[in-house]
Design a protein around this motif. Structure first.
Motif, PDB file in Angstrom:
ATOM      1  N   ALA A 414     -22.623 -25.839 113.188  1.00 57.84           N
ATOM      2  CA  ALA A 414     -23.724 -26.202 112.296  1.00 57.84           C
ATOM      3  C   ALA A 414     -23.293 -26.071 110.833  1.00 57.84           C
ATOM      4  CB  ALA A 414     -24.939 -25.322 112.580  1.00 57.84           C
ATOM      5  N   ARG A 415     -22.555 -25.004 110.523  1.00 56.44           N
ATOM      6  CA  ARG A 415     -22.079 -24.812 109.148  1.00 56.44           C
ATOM      7  C   ARG A 415     -21.169 -25.945 108.714  1.00 56.44           C
ATOM      8  NH1 ARG A 415     -21.534 -25.133 104.884  1.00 56.44           N
ATOM      9  NH2 ARG A 415     -20.639 -23.765 103.289  1.00 56.44           N
ATOM     10  N   LEU A 416     -20.318 -26.442 109.614  1.00 55.70           N
ATOM     11  CA  LEU A 416     -19.439 -27.566 109.283  1.00 55.70           C
ATOM     12  C   LEU A 416     -20.245 -28.793 108.865  1.00 55.70           C
ATOM     13  CD1 LEU A 416     -16.803 -27.168 112.119  1.00 55.70           C
ATOM     14  CD2 LEU A 416     -16.234 -27.382 109.687  1.00 55.70           C
ATOM     15  N   LEU A 417     -21.387 -28.997 109.503  1.00 56.13           N
ATOM     16  CA  LEU A 417     -22.224 -30.162 109.198  1.00 56.13           C
ATOM     17  C   LEU A 417     -23.282 -29.872 108.141  1.00 56.13           C
ATOM     18  CD1 LEU A 417     -22.741 -31.580 112.805  1.00 56.13           C
ATOM     19  CD2 LEU A 417     -21.383 -32.610 110.967  1.00 56.13           C
ATOM     20  N   GLY A 418     -23.250 -28.676 107.572  1.00 58.24           N
ATOM     21  CA  GLY A 418     -24.241 -28.321 106.561  1.00 58.24           C
ATOM     22  C   GLY A 418     -25.625 -28.110 107.144  1.00 58.24           C
ATOM     23  N   LEU A 419     -25.679 -27.670 108.398  1.00 56.82           N
ATOM     24  CA  LEU A 419     -26.947 -27.484 109.106  1.00 56.82           C
ATOM     25  C   LEU A 419     -27.195 -26.006 109.378  1.00 56.82           C
ATOM     26  CD1 LEU A 419     -26.464 -30.322 111.758  1.00 56.82           C
ATOM     27  CD2 LEU A 419     -27.733 -30.480 109.590  1.00 56.82           C
ATOM     28  N   ASP A 420     -28.424 -25.700 109.808  1.00 57.97           N
ATOM     29  CA  ASP A 420     -28.802 -24.321 110.109  1.00 57.97           C
ATOM     30  C   ASP A 420     -29.548 -24.308 111.438  1.00 57.97           C
ATOM     31  OD1 ASP A 420     -29.588 -21.702 110.175  1.00 57.97           O
ATOM     32  OD2 ASP A 420     -30.678 -21.724 108.274  1.00 57.97           O
ATOM     33  N   LEU A 421     -29.063 -23.531 112.394  1.00 59.10           N
ATOM     34  CA  LEU A 421     -29.726 -23.423 113.698  1.00 59.10           C
ATOM     35  C   LEU A 421     -30.814 -22.357 113.722  1.00 59.10           C
ATOM     36  CD1 LEU A 421     -26.669 -23.708 116.147  1.00 59.10           C
ATOM     37  CD2 LEU A 421     -28.395 -25.454 115.628  1.00 59.10           C
ATOM     38  N   GLY A 422     -31.081 -21.748 112.565  1.00 60.05           N
ATOM     39  CA  GLY A 422     -32.101 -20.700 112.521  1.00 60.05           C
ATOM     40  C   GLY A 422     -31.562 -19.405 113.103  1.00 60.05           C
ATOM     41  N   THR A 423     -32.448 -18.640 113.727  1.00 58.91           N
ATOM     42  CA  THR A 423     -32.052 -17.363 114.313  1.00 58.91           C
ATOM     43  C   THR A 423     -31.228 -17.602 115.573  1.00 58.91           C
ATOM     44  OG1 THR A 423     -34.080 -16.324 113.503  1.00 58.91           O
ATOM     45  CG2 THR A 423     -32.883 -15.177 115.248  1.00 58.91           C
ATOM     46  N   THR A 424     -30.021 -17.064 115.591  1.00 56.49           N
ATOM     47  CA  THR A 424     -29.137 -17.221 116.747  1.00 56.49           C
ATOM     48  C   THR A 424     -28.613 -15.854 117.169  1.00 56.49           C
ATOM     49  OG1 THR A 424     -27.148 -17.517 115.405  1.00 56.49           O
ATOM     50  CG2 THR A 424     -28.395 -19.514 115.970  1.00 56.49           C
ATOM     51  N   ASP A 425     -27.978 -15.822 118.341  1.00 56.44           N
ATOM     52  CA  ASP A 425     -27.345 -14.592 118.807  1.00 56.44           C
ATOM     53  C   ASP A 425     -25.907 -14.486 118.316  1.00 56.44           C
ATOM     54  OD1 ASP A 425     -29.564 -13.646 120.383  1.00 56.44           O
ATOM     55  OD2 ASP A 425     -29.110 -15.242 121.810  1.00 56.44           O
ATOM     56  N   GLY A 426     -25.369 -15.586 117.794  1.00 53.02           N
ATOM     57  CA  GLY A 426     -24.010 -15.595 117.274  1.00 53.02           C
ATOM     58  C   GLY A 426     -24.001 -15.693 115.763  1.00 53.02           C
ATOM     59  N   HIS A 427     -22.804 -15.794 115.205  1.00 51.85           N
ATOM     60  CA  HIS A 427     -22.672 -15.910 113.753  1.00 51.85           C
ATOM     61  C   HIS A 427     -21.551 -16.891 113.423  1.00 51.85           C
ATOM     62  CE1 HIS A 427     -19.595 -12.897 114.788  1.00 51.85           C
ATOM     63  NE2 HIS A 427     -18.947 -13.301 113.712  1.00 51.85           N
ATOM     64  N   VAL A 428     -21.552 -17.367 112.194  1.00 53.47           N
ATOM     65  CA  VAL A 428     -20.523 -18.293 111.730  1.00 53.47           C
ATOM     66  C   VAL A 428     -19.181 -17.563 111.654  1.00 53.47           C
ATOM     67  CG1 VAL A 428     -19.774 -19.774 109.822  1.00 53.47           C
ATOM     68  CG2 VAL A 428     -22.210 -19.622 110.405  1.00 53.47           C
ATOM     69  N   ILE A 429     -18.149 -18.174 112.241  1.00 55.25           N
ATOM     70  CA  ILE A 429     -16.792 -17.615 112.117  1.00 55.25           C
ATOM     71  C   ILE A 429     -16.207 -18.129 110.804  1.00 55.25           C
ATOM     72  CG2 ILE A 429     -14.530 -17.382 113.215  1.00 55.25           C
ATOM     73  CD1 ILE A 429     -16.785 -16.147 114.823  1.00 55.25           C
ATOM     74  N   GLU A 430     -16.480 -17.390 109.755  1.00 56.39           N
ATOM     75  CA  GLU A 430     -16.117 -17.821 108.401  1.00 56.39           C
ATOM     76  C   GLU A 430     -14.618 -17.998 108.227  1.00 56.39           C
ATOM     77  OE1 GLU A 430     -18.215 -18.694 106.171  1.00 56.39           O
ATOM     78  OE2 GLU A 430     -20.129 -17.757 106.709  1.00 56.39           O
ATOM     79  N   GLU A 431     -13.829 -17.204 108.953  1.00 51.90           N
ATOM     80  CA  GLU A 431     -12.375 -17.272 108.802  1.00 51.90           C
ATOM     81  C   GLU A 431     -11.820 -18.649 109.157  1.00 51.90           C
ATOM     82  OE1 GLU A 431     -13.091 -13.249 110.916  1.00 51.90           O
ATOM     83  OE2 GLU A 431     -14.235 -15.069 110.493  1.00 51.90           O
TER      84      GLU A 431
END
Length: 457
Positions: A414-431
């Motif tokens: 979602a971050r790659l596409l500039g989107l937000d999935l709201g509350t999730t159980d995972g997180h963005v792998i920023e690295e």
């Protein structure tokens, strides 16, 4: 939130295992993808680790109990072929393709699980005719994008042989290549099942499974070629991933046989369930035990005693029993009263007849009564992780992520596409990701093209 890529292509190679990494990294097209990719060869899967919950997790970033796809098939006691979680309506949260559509992006999905009737521009859902009166072509057309599917079937339908592999994946490949060339979607989800099928019916490390890996490498090469020919290779992020691993098995365990003997299941002369108090719903390497009345404490105690007695002897195939709260903690369905985990070499079936345990014979596998390898096991099993490879626009090159979880994939995509999935159980792998501070134009430098030239991404 700004976009890091113009086109995101997610390719799921069903049952691609961490154990496959030393093999695929030497294959020509996977090797080429890895040259400037970042990757994780230690992706923890979900529980139960079966295909439909896994693919719903990938696009939601949530565990099964939170997105609602808790198994491949529904709890339908006694039905020979239960219905699957085919439809988008069963997913209880937003998805990557929903958010992409809302943002005005073009979307495509080819045999991606749980997308029937989804709002996807070019949708060929994974669904099959499950009633005698149903027609496969009509069922597919009705639940996806009719004109798109008719076009793909007209051009490539001759490649299919029903649901058999590798022919079905060959059809999906040609449809994928054509869709890239003619539609150029911003988000594309593709699901290949060849490897999973070969492992089920021939074993994890079988020659047939190894041949499927080679075919997957060729498929990856064809897809990369299509991106280059279309001129969008440098604008595309390619994600190649697995959803779970698999484990070999030699024994099939049938808890419903014992539930029937205990009077908790009633069947007629044809073996059809007439009534039930408790039922074992298989997830292959694990199984849910459901009570018809969750408040029936007498039945709950009876089942608990039965299961604990079985688990005391290794030859009965039960490694662990989880309570409702323990299953919930693992992300599984908390509507189940118990969840049981199979020992290595065993897996669960819902059969109502015969012995409690069957030795798996070649004839059983040929007739597709049993399999030689399965998944659905706990992520805690040894050598049971899967992989993720990311390359292209918005991806930092040559980073190895030591460990991540399947729930992290949706938020990262979602971050790659500039989107937000709201509350999730995972997180963005920023690295994995370039941000705009790394390159003023948001690009990620360059990577070698297949023709040896360098392309800016």
């Amino acid at each position: 939130m700004s976009r890091l890529t113009n086109h995101l292509l997610v390719i799921s190679f069903d049952c691609l295992s961490s154990l496959d990494f030393p093999i695929i990294e030497k294959l020509p097209n996977f090797k080429k993808l890895l040259e400037h990719a970042s990757y994780c060869r230690n992706v923890e899967t979900i529980y139960p680790s079966v295909t439909y919950p896994c693919h719903a997790t990938i696009v939601t970033g949530k565990f099964p109990r939170n997105h609602g796809i808790v198994n491949n098939t529904f709890l339908q006691p006694g039905r020979i072929s239960p219905d699957w979680y085919w439809h988008r309506r069963h997913v209880k949260s937003t998805t990557l393709y929903d958010e992409a559509k809302k943002a005005g992006m073009t979307t495509a999905a080819l045999l991606w699980p749980v997308t029937a009737k989804a709002s996807i521009d070019y949708n060929m859902p994974e669904i099959f005719a499950n009633r005698p009166w149903q027609n496969q072509i009509f069922v597919s057309l009705f639940n996806g994008s009719p004109l798109y599917q008719l076009e793909m079937n007209r051009k490539f339908g001759h490649l299919r042989n029903g649901l058999n592999q590798p022919e079905l994946d060959d059809f999906v490949l040609e449809s994928t290549v054509e869709t890239i060339k003619t539609k150029q979607p911003n988000l594309m989800l593709v699901h290949f099942v060849d490897l999973d099928s070969q492992r089920h019916y021939h074993g994890f490390s079988s020659d047939e499974a190894m041949a499927a890996l080679l075919r997957h490498d060729e498929r990856l090469g064809r897809i990369i070629n299509a991106l280059e020919e279309t001129g969008i290779y440098d604008k595309t992020t390619i994600i190649a991933l697995g959803d779970h691993s698999a484990l070999d098995e030699s024994k099939a365990v049938k808890p419903n046989v014992l539930l029937k003997k205990a009077g908790l299941l009633t069947v007629n002369n044809e073996g059809k369930v007439l009534d039930w108090k408790a039922y074992c719903k298989s997830c292959d390497g694990s199984a849910y035990i459901y009570l018809k009345d969750k408040n029936d404490t007498k039945t709950q105690e009876q089942v608990w005693t039965l299961l604990t007695d079985l688990s005391e002897h290794e030859e009965n195939g039960i490694e662990r029993i989880r309570t409702t709260s323990e299953a919930k903690e693992k992300g599984a369905d908390d509507n189940a009263t118990f969840m049981i985990e199979a020992r290595l070499g065993y897996y669960f079936k819902e059969n109502l007849e015969g012995e409690y345990i069957d030795e798996i014979k070649a004839e059983d596998v040929r007739e597709k009564r049993y399999t030689y390898a399965s998944h659905g096991y706990s992520p805690e099993k040894e050598n049971y992780t899967t992989v993720l490879i990311a390359s292209g626009k918005g991806i930092r090159p040559n980073i190895e992520i030591p460990a991540m979880h399947l729930v992290d994939e949706g938020p990262t995509f979602a971050r790659l596409l500039g989107l937000d999935l709201g509350t999730t159980d995972g997180h963005v792998i920023e690295e994995l990701l370039w941000d705009h501070g790394d390159h003023g134009d948001g690009s990620s430098g360059s990577r070698n093209r297949r023709d040896g030239s360098s392309g800016s991404i």
